[in-house]
Enzyme design. Structure first.
Site, PDB file in Angstrom:
ATOM      1  NE  ARG A  12      -4.271  -1.254   0.377  1.00 18.83           N
ATOM      2  CZ  ARG A  12      -4.439  -2.558  -0.504  1.00 18.83           C
ATOM      3  NH1 ARG A  12      -3.509  -2.792  -1.583  1.00 18.83           N
ATOM      4  NH2 ARG A  12      -5.317  -3.296  -0.608  1.00 18.83           N
ATOM      5  CG  HIS A  69      -3.381  -0.647  -6.678  1.00 20.04           C
ATOM      6  ND1 HIS A  69      -3.804   0.047  -5.556  1.00 20.04           N
ATOM      7  CD2 HIS A  69      -3.598  -1.897  -6.416  1.00 20.04           C
ATOM      8  CE1 HIS A  69      -4.043  -0.905  -4.596  1.00 20.04           C
ATOM      9  NE2 HIS A  69      -3.974  -2.186  -5.182  1.00 20.04           N
TER      10      HIS A  69
HETATM   11  P1  NAP Z   1      -1.561 -11.367   5.246  1.00 19.78           P
HETATM   12  O1  NAP Z   1      -1.626 -12.865   4.940  1.00 19.78           O
HETATM   13  O2  NAP Z   1      -2.528 -11.194   6.264  1.00 19.78           O
HETATM   14  O3  NAP Z   1      -0.051 -11.256   5.683  1.00 19.78           O
HETATM   15  C1  NAP Z   1       0.346 -10.055   6.277  1.00 19.78           C
HETATM   16  C2  NAP Z   1       1.833 -10.489   6.784  1.00 19.78           C
HETATM   17  O4  NAP Z   1       2.253  -9.134   7.294  1.00 19.78           O
HETATM   18  C3  NAP Z   1       1.810 -11.491   7.947  1.00 19.78           C
HETATM   19  O5  NAP Z   1       3.123 -12.204   7.852  1.00 19.78           O
HETATM   20  C4  NAP Z   1       1.963 -10.726   9.152  1.00 19.78           C
HETATM   21  O6  NAP Z   1       2.612 -11.179  10.341  1.00 19.78           O
HETATM   22  C5  NAP Z   1       2.885  -9.568   8.788  1.00 19.78           C
HETATM   23  N1  NAP Z   1       2.697  -8.211   9.411  1.00 19.78           N
HETATM   24  C6  NAP Z   1       1.564  -7.474   9.641  1.00 19.78           C
HETATM   25  N2  NAP Z   1       1.709  -6.571  10.575  1.00 19.78           N
HETATM   26  C7  NAP Z   1       2.989  -6.789  10.986  1.00 19.78           C
HETATM   27  C8  NAP Z   1       4.039  -5.794  11.497  1.00 19.78           C
HETATM   28  N3  NAP Z   1       3.438  -4.833  12.422  1.00 19.78           N
HETATM   29  N4  NAP Z   1       5.202  -6.063  11.560  1.00 19.78           N
HETATM   30  C9  NAP Z   1       5.898  -7.288  11.110  1.00 19.78           C
HETATM   31  N5  NAP Z   1       5.055  -7.980  10.067  1.00 19.78           N
HETATM   32  C10 NAP Z   1       3.625  -7.575  10.249  1.00 19.78           C
HETATM   33  O7  NAP Z   1      -1.694 -10.483   3.975  1.00 19.78           O
HETATM   34  P2  NAP Z   1      -1.683 -10.908   2.169  1.00 19.78           P
HETATM   35  O8  NAP Z   1      -2.513 -11.518   1.825  1.00 19.78           O
HETATM   36  O9  NAP Z   1      -0.259 -11.484   2.112  1.00 19.78           O
HETATM   37  O10 NAP Z   1      -1.639  -9.449   1.844  1.00 19.78           O
HETATM   38  C11 NAP Z   1      -0.482  -8.511   2.093  1.00 19.78           C
HETATM   39  C12 NAP Z   1      -1.093  -7.122   1.669  1.00 19.78           C
HETATM   40  O11 NAP Z   1      -0.826  -6.937   0.184  1.00 19.78           O
HETATM   41  C13 NAP Z   1      -2.627  -6.597   1.801  1.00 19.78           C
HETATM   42  O12 NAP Z   1      -2.768  -6.266   2.954  1.00 19.78           O
HETATM   43  C14 NAP Z   1      -2.794  -5.667   0.680  1.00 19.78           C
HETATM   44  O13 NAP Z   1      -2.652  -4.257   1.093  1.00 19.78           O
HETATM   45  C15 NAP Z   1      -1.422  -5.971  -0.184  1.00 19.78           C
HETATM   46  N6  NAP Z   1      -1.692  -6.214  -1.506  1.00 19.78           N
HETATM   47  C16 NAP Z   1      -1.785  -5.388  -2.780  1.00 19.78           C
HETATM   48  C17 NAP Z   1      -2.128  -5.827  -3.929  1.00 19.78           C
HETATM   49  C18 NAP Z   1      -1.848  -5.096  -5.124  1.00 19.78           C
HETATM   50  O14 NAP Z   1      -2.243  -5.186  -6.277  1.00 19.78           O
HETATM   51  N7  NAP Z   1      -0.722  -4.036  -5.255  1.00 19.78           N
HETATM   52  C19 NAP Z   1      -2.631  -7.012  -4.188  1.00 19.78           C
HETATM   53  C20 NAP Z   1      -3.077  -7.840  -3.167  1.00 19.78           C
HETATM   54  C21 NAP Z   1      -2.634  -7.346  -1.985  1.00 19.78           C
HETATM   55  P3  NAP Z   1       2.249 -12.469  11.020  1.00 19.78           P
HETATM   56  O15 NAP Z   1       2.457 -13.615   9.957  1.00 19.78           O
HETATM   57  O16 NAP Z   1       2.898 -12.617  12.193  1.00 19.78           O
HETATM   58  O17 NAP Z   1       0.646 -12.296  11.420  1.00 19.78           O
HETATM   59  C1  GLV Z   2      -5.396  -5.111  -3.724  1.00 16.42           C
HETATM   60  O1  GLV Z   2      -4.701  -4.046  -3.646  1.00 16.42           O
HETATM   61  C2  GLV Z   2      -5.665  -5.812  -2.531  1.00 16.42           C
HETATM   62  O2  GLV Z   2      -5.643  -5.604  -1.658  1.00 16.42           O
HETATM   63  O3  GLV Z   2      -6.214  -7.151  -3.097  1.00 16.42           O
END
Ligand code: NAP
Ligand code: GLV
Length: 309
Positions: free
Chosen positions: A224, A272
């Site tokens: 983000r 994005h």
């Molecule tokens: P997720 O499965 O919830 O994983 C989040 C990870 O971040 C976990 O490993 C978590 O730690 C870690 N984390 C959270 N808070 C933290 C902190 N304060 N310090 C250190 N580590 C921390 O999320 P995801 O599905 O992988 O997605 C991640 C993000 O990608 C989304 O929230 C979204 O904003 C972004 N995204 C972007 C796009 C795009 O097109 N640009 C697309 C999809 C998603 P723990 O393992 O210990 O819980």
């Molecule tokens: C896209 O940005 C998502 O959070 O899936």
């Protein structure tokens, strides 16, 4: 069963077709004329208007169209007792891994320099280290970070991951919490941000963090825009402490026409578009979530709103 669908994108017909194909008895409602508020039991949304979800008295589950739920958490009037299920979908995960692998390889292989050299018809090879001597660090080892880490590791990269709680991953060095962040950063040459946006991670990519990366390191932010202090990145690039950045997300989207990132020679921009939720695969998960709720089974991928992700 009435489902209110609010999409942030223009593939509405595709979504409609897939939703109706997967859930034939679905009563699909959309803005602005979605009928009686009392009818709506489910919502599938991206950036819904503030306060709207709370005004639906019979809402059972909110499904986020994105993996990130910051677009919901910013609604100060969210209903308190309605579970939020975030998007965990194979198409979204593989799309993100493609983006991360592509960007890491671009940085590793000096592709930005070659594009620049080509404009001058300059023939100068740059020898990269072997992949096992190239250290890639992933902030956020959740669904997306773990998958990208595994694929980068298969390519031979020396991959490390940082998360909030400790996570064991075969072949990946793992670090956890603020106390291990400095060690993680000092060993990272290509930094990838895949954190959720929370109070703790807002502005985490800032001058202090960049100073802890080795000179010449690069940054990829596909999470983000709120994670990045944009002026600090520009300063670190201009001073040559950082060599380049690939950015998919921005504090304000679309990126302002006057924003200095557009013309910065060390910045690569995508709009994005790192990854998308594809209806062809994700409607199955929504149907499954609705089925689980109706049968009083445990919902999967429910967001912990206190934790913020
Ligand atoms: P997720 O499965 O919830 O994983 C989040 C990870 O971040 C976990 O490993 C978590 O730690 C870690 N984390 C959270 N808070 C933290 C902190 N304060 N310090 C250190 N580590 C921390 O999320 P995801 O599905 O992988 O997605 C991640 C993000 O990608 C989304 O929230 C979204 O904003 C972004 N995204 C972007 C796009 C795009 O097109 N640009 C697309 C999809 C998603 P723990 O393992 O210990 O819980
Ligand atoms: C896209 O940005 C998502 O959070 O899936």
């Amino acid at each position: 069963m009435a489902l209110l669908f609010i999409s942030g994108q223009d593939r509405v017909d595709e979504w409609q077709d897939h939703l109706k194909g997967e859930i034939p008895d679905l009563d699909l409602r959309m803005l602005p004329d979605y009928g009686n508020k009392e009818d709506i039991e489910y919502a599938l949304v991206w950036q819904p208007p503030k306060g709207l979800l709370r005004s639906l008295p019979n809402l059972k589950v909110i499904f986020s169209l994105g993996a990130g739920i910051d677009h919901l958490a910013s609604d100060t009037e969210l209903p308190e007792n309605v579970p939020i299920v975030r998007m965990v979908d194979p198409s979204l995960t593989s799309g993100m891994t493609e983006y991360v692998v592509m960007s890491v390889l671009n940085h590793h292989k000096s592709m930005r320099l070659y594009r620049e050299q080509q404009t001058r018809k300059e023939w100068t090879p740059h020898v990269p280290p072997v992949t096992w001597d190239r250290r890639v660090g992933i902030m956020g080892m959740g669904v997306l970070g773990s998958d990208a880490a595994g694929k980068l590791s298969s390519l031979g990269f020396d991959v490390a991951g940082w998360s909030r709680t400790h996570r064991e991953r075969p072949g990946i060095k793992t670090y956890a919490g603020t106390e291990q962040l400095d060690n993680f950063l000092s060993e990272t040459e290509i930094l990838v941000c895949l954190l959720p946006l929370t109070d703790e991670t807002t502005d985490i990519l800032n001058k202090d963090l960049f100073a802890k990366l080795p000179k010449g390191a690069s940054v990829i932010n596909a999470a983000r825009g709120g994670h990045l202090v944009e002026e600090d990145l520009i300063t670190a690039l201009n001073s040559d402490h950082l060599s380049e950045a690939t950015l998919d997300v921005f504090k304000s989207e679309p990126l302002d026409q006057d924003h200095p990132f557009w013309d910065h020679p060390k910045v690569t921009i995508t709009p994005h578009a790192a990854s998308f939720t594809h209806p062809s695969s994700s409607v199955r998960l929504i149907a499954e979530g609705m089925r689980r709720f109706e049968n009083s089974e445990e919902l999967l991928n429910v967001v912990d709103m206190k934790r913020g992700y």
